[in-house]
Design an enzyme around this catalytic site. Structure first.
Site, mmCIF file in Angstrom:
data_model
loop_
_atom_site.group_PDB
_atom_site.id
_atom_site.type_symbol
_atom_site.label_atom_id
_atom_site.label_comp_id
_atom_site.label_asym_id
_atom_site.label_seq_id
_atom_site.Cartn_x
_atom_site.Cartn_y
_atom_site.Cartn_z
ATOM 1 N N GLY A 134 0.788 -1.231 0.000
ATOM 2 C CA GLY A 134 0.000 0.000 0.000
ATOM 3 C C GLY A 134 0.820 1.282 0.000
ATOM 4 N N ARG A 153 -14.290 -16.636 -9.659
ATOM 5 C CA ARG A 153 -13.884 -15.254 -9.872
ATOM 6 C C ARG A 153 -15.119 -14.353 -9.931
ATOM 7 N NH1 ARG A 153 -8.697 -13.453 -11.539
ATOM 8 N NH2 ARG A 153 -7.640 -15.418 -11.701
ATOM 9 N N ARG A 194 -5.667 -9.029 -8.410
ATOM 10 C CA ARG A 194 -6.643 -9.973 -9.000
ATOM 11 C C ARG A 194 -7.161 -9.424 -10.318
ATOM 12 N NH1 ARG A 194 -6.273 -14.731 -7.468
ATOM 13 N NH2 ARG A 194 -8.368 -15.168 -8.217
ATOM 14 N N ILE A 195 -7.124 -10.260 -11.336
ATOM 15 C CA ILE A 195 -7.719 -9.868 -12.615
ATOM 16 C C ILE A 195 -9.233 -9.766 -12.416
ATOM 17 C CG2 ILE A 195 -8.126 -10.604 -14.999
ATOM 18 C CD1 ILE A 195 -5.360 -11.926 -14.933
ATOM 19 N N LEU A 196 -9.810 -8.714 -12.968
ATOM 20 C CA LEU A 196 -11.242 -8.445 -12.765
ATOM 21 C C LEU A 196 -12.040 -8.831 -14.009
ATOM 22 C CD1 LEU A 196 -10.525 -5.027 -11.092
ATOM 23 C CD2 LEU A 196 -11.555 -7.006 -9.931
ATOM 24 N N ASN A 225 -5.654 2.235 -12.790
ATOM 25 C CA ASN A 225 -4.666 1.296 -12.269
ATOM 26 C C ASN A 225 -3.280 1.867 -12.487
ATOM 27 O OD1 ASN A 225 -3.468 -1.253 -11.436
ATOM 28 N ND2 ASN A 225 -3.087 -1.688 -13.608
ATOM 29 N N HIS A 233 0.438 0.517 -13.328
ATOM 30 C CA HIS A 233 1.124 -0.690 -13.796
ATOM 31 C C HIS A 233 2.620 -0.388 -13.933
ATOM 32 C CE1 HIS A 233 1.773 -4.473 -15.806
ATOM 33 N NE2 HIS A 233 2.474 -3.825 -16.710
ATOM 34 N N SER A 278 2.990 3.270 -15.564
ATOM 35 C CA SER A 278 1.906 3.927 -16.300
ATOM 36 C C SER A 278 0.625 3.882 -15.477
ATOM 37 C CB SER A 278 1.629 3.191 -17.619
ATOM 38 O OG SER A 278 2.805 3.027 -18.397
ATOM 39 N N GLU A 304 -9.699 -5.716 -21.204
ATOM 40 C CA GLU A 304 -8.413 -6.266 -21.631
ATOM 41 C C GLU A 304 -7.319 -5.770 -20.687
ATOM 42 O OE1 GLU A 304 -5.384 -6.169 -25.411
ATOM 43 O OE2 GLU A 304 -7.424 -5.425 -25.728
ATOM 44 N N LEU A 305 -6.506 -6.709 -20.212
ATOM 45 C CA LEU A 305 -5.517 -6.438 -19.171
ATOM 46 C C LEU A 305 -4.495 -5.371 -19.581
ATOM 47 C CD1 LEU A 305 -5.030 -7.656 -16.369
ATOM 48 C CD2 LEU A 305 -3.345 -9.165 -17.419
ATOM 49 N N ASP A 306 -4.363 -4.345 -18.755
ATOM 50 C CA ASP A 306 -3.339 -3.304 -18.930
ATOM 51 C C ASP A 306 -3.386 -2.641 -20.316
ATOM 52 O OD1 ASP A 306 -2.407 -3.856 -16.354
ATOM 53 O OD2 ASP A 306 -1.037 -5.390 -17.069
HETATM 54 N N1 NHR Z 1 -8.568 -6.378 -14.606
HETATM 55 C C1 NHR Z 1 -8.887 -6.032 -15.851
HETATM 56 N N2 NHR Z 1 -9.994 -6.573 -16.388
HETATM 57 N N3 NHR Z 1 -8.150 -5.150 -16.591
HETATM 58 C C2 NHR Z 1 -7.022 -4.655 -16.068
HETATM 59 O O1 NHR Z 1 -6.312 -3.804 -16.792
HETATM 60 C C3 NHR Z 1 -6.624 -4.997 -14.752
HETATM 61 C C4 NHR Z 1 -7.447 -5.884 -14.043
HETATM 62 C C5 NHR Z 1 -7.088 -6.289 -12.755
HETATM 63 C C6 NHR Z 1 -5.918 -5.859 -12.184
HETATM 64 C C7 NHR Z 1 -3.756 -4.665 -12.313
HETATM 65 C C8 NHR Z 1 -2.689 -5.473 -13.050
HETATM 66 C C9 NHR Z 1 -1.414 -4.797 -13.361
HETATM 67 O O2 NHR Z 1 -1.224 -3.620 -13.138
HETATM 68 C C10 NHR Z 1 -5.073 -5.009 -12.895
HETATM 69 C C11 NHR Z 1 -5.434 -4.550 -14.173
HETATM 70 C C12 NHR Z 1 -2.899 -8.884 -11.509
HETATM 71 C C13 NHR Z 1 -2.602 -9.711 -12.578
HETATM 72 C C14 NHR Z 1 -2.612 -11.217 -12.412
HETATM 73 O O3 NHR Z 1 -2.164 -11.956 -13.277
HETATM 74 C C15 NHR Z 1 -2.322 -9.132 -13.787
HETATM 75 C C16 NHR Z 1 -2.360 -7.762 -13.934
HETATM 76 C C17 NHR Z 1 -2.667 -6.933 -12.857
HETATM 77 C C18 NHR Z 1 -2.940 -7.504 -11.643
HETATM 78 N N4 NHR Z 1 -3.151 -11.750 -11.267
HETATM 79 C C19 NHR Z 1 -3.283 -13.161 -10.959
HETATM 80 C C20 NHR Z 1 -4.768 -13.604 -11.129
HETATM 81 O O4 NHR Z 1 -4.955 -14.805 -11.353
HETATM 82 C C21 NHR Z 1 -2.924 -13.419 -9.508
HETATM 83 C C22 NHR Z 1 -1.524 -13.044 -9.201
HETATM 84 C C23 NHR Z 1 -1.254 -12.949 -7.688
HETATM 85 O O5 NHR Z 1 -2.170 -13.097 -6.856
HETATM 86 O O6 NHR Z 1 -0.093 -12.676 -7.342
HETATM 87 O O7 NHR Z 1 -5.676 -12.781 -10.989
HETATM 88 O O8 NHR Z 1 -0.497 -5.489 -13.877
HETATM 89 C C1 GAR Z 2 3.364 -1.217 -7.442
HETATM 90 O O1 GAR Z 2 4.686 -1.209 -7.892
HETATM 91 C C2 GAR Z 2 2.409 -1.398 -8.610
HETATM 92 O O2 GAR Z 2 2.847 -0.785 -9.786
HETATM 93 C C3 GAR Z 2 2.423 -2.876 -8.767
HETATM 94 O O3 GAR Z 2 2.478 -3.400 -7.473
HETATM 95 C C4 GAR Z 2 3.125 -2.473 -6.603
HETATM 96 C C5 GAR Z 2 2.234 -2.209 -5.434
HETATM 97 O O4 GAR Z 2 2.931 -1.588 -4.411
HETATM 98 N N1 GAR Z 2 1.263 -3.356 -9.431
HETATM 99 C C6 GAR Z 2 1.252 -4.492 -10.077
HETATM 100 O O5 GAR Z 2 2.235 -5.165 -10.242
HETATM 101 C C7 GAR Z 2 -0.079 -4.879 -10.622
HETATM 102 N N2 GAR Z 2 0.072 -6.116 -11.314
HETATM 103 P P1 GAR Z 2 2.185 -0.879 -3.215
HETATM 104 O O6 GAR Z 2 1.190 -1.883 -2.634
HETATM 105 O O7 GAR Z 2 3.278 -0.598 -2.223
HETATM 106 O O8 GAR Z 2 1.515 0.342 -3.723
#
Ligand code: NHR
Ligand code: GAR
Length: 231
Positions: free
Chosen positions: A30, A83, A109-111, A125, A127, A154, A161-163
């Site tokens: 956090g 999910r 968590r992917i949403l 978000n 990233h 970013s 779609e992710l990121d």
């Molecule tokens: N959801 C959607 N639909 N679109 C995005 O752009 C999202 C999202 C959810 C989270 C943050 C993200 C990032 O900044 C984010 C963007 C988690 C994963 C992942 O693979 C990927 C991208 C991001 C966050 N998570 C695994 C899962 O199964 C679990 C991994 C773990 O718990 O450590 O969800 O990159």
């Molecule tokens: C941050 O570096 C953020 O960019 C990254 O996790 C860290 C969270 O740190 N996010 C991801 O990798 C999403 N997939 P924080 O909890 O100290 O803010």
């Protein structure tokens, strides 16, 4: 009039213009949440945090929220069968606060599409890469393996779609010859703590707007993300 009344009248008003409401989602330490809290407390961001929600009970960010008297909630994804079931519960919980903006700050968590579409244009978000490079996980490791000379973070609108959503601001750091994953990540974190509060600030002020699939900056279509270099 009692002097205490006089005093409270002359102290700066920190509530009435902070009615732009945030809900922050976290999974871990956090530090980005803390950077946003600090900027709100300093009067730099005119917003308030209605709640911090974590999918992990042990996330240190929950303690940060409590220290600042912010409601801290846990919704443990392992307690849900799917999910979709987790996302439904998360959606109701977020809706109960009627936020203006949902801030993913290290939320891991992917949403699901349905969830993201419900909050279209209201969820951002951070990233840890210069998108569109290195979507997904292990971004620092991948940037180093590719011998990139620049890397960073970013802030983007969240779409299904992710990121892949429209990027608002990027923070850029130089990759040094002797960087390892940890040293590079540390520098990226520093710039994250500058750009994420800035993105929230301009959204709260209405300088940045999401309107019918288009991002407007100063009422004009935003053609390129804002950029900030770590100095
Ligand atoms: N959801 C959607 N639909 N679109 C995005 O752009 C999202 C999202 C959810 C989270 C943050 C993200 C990032 O900044 C984010 C963007 C988690 C994963 C992942 O693979 C990927 C991208 C991001 C966050 N998570 C695994 C899962 O199964 C679990 C991994 C773990 O718990 O450590 O969800 O990159
Ligand atoms: C941050 O570096 C953020 O960019 C990254 O996790 C860290 C969270 O740190 N996010 C991801 O990798 C999403 N997939 P924080 O909890 O100290 O803010």
């Amino acid at each position: 009039m009692p002097s205490s009344k006089l005093q409270s009248d002359s102290s700066p008003d920190t509530t009435s213009d902070n009615n732009y409401k945030l809900v922050v989602l976290i999974s871990g330490s956090g530090k980005n949440l803390q950077a946003i809290i600090d900027n709100i407390e300093a009067g730099n961001i005119k917003a308030s945090i209605a709640a911090v929600i974590s999918n992990r009970a042990d996330a240190y960010g929950l303690k940060r929220a409590e220290k600042s008297d912010i409601e801290a909630k846990v919704l443990d994804h392992t307690k849900y069968d799917s999910r979709e079931a987790f996302d439904e519960e998360l959606q109701s919980l977020i809706d109960s606060y009627s936020p203006d903006l949902i801030v993913l700050a290290g939320f891991m968590r992917i949403l699901s599409d349905h969830f993201v579409e419900h909050f279209t244009g209201k969820m951002i978000n951070i990233h840890p890469s210069l998108l569109p490079l290195y979507k997904g996980l292990h971004t620092h490791q991948r940037a180093l393996a590719d011998k990139q000379t620049e890397h960073g973070a970013s802030v983007h609108f969240v779409i299904p779609e992710l990121d892949a959503g429209k990027v608002i601001i990027q923070g850029i750091v130089d990759v040094k010859e002797d960087d390892d994953e940890e040293s590079l990540a540390n520098r990226v974190h520093q710039i994250e703590h500058q750009i994420y509060p800035h993105a929230v600030k301009i959204l709260a002020e209405g300088q940045l707007e999401y309107n019918a699939g288009e991002v407007l900056y100063d009422n004009k279509p935003m053609l390129n993300p804002l950029k900030k270099q770590l100095i």
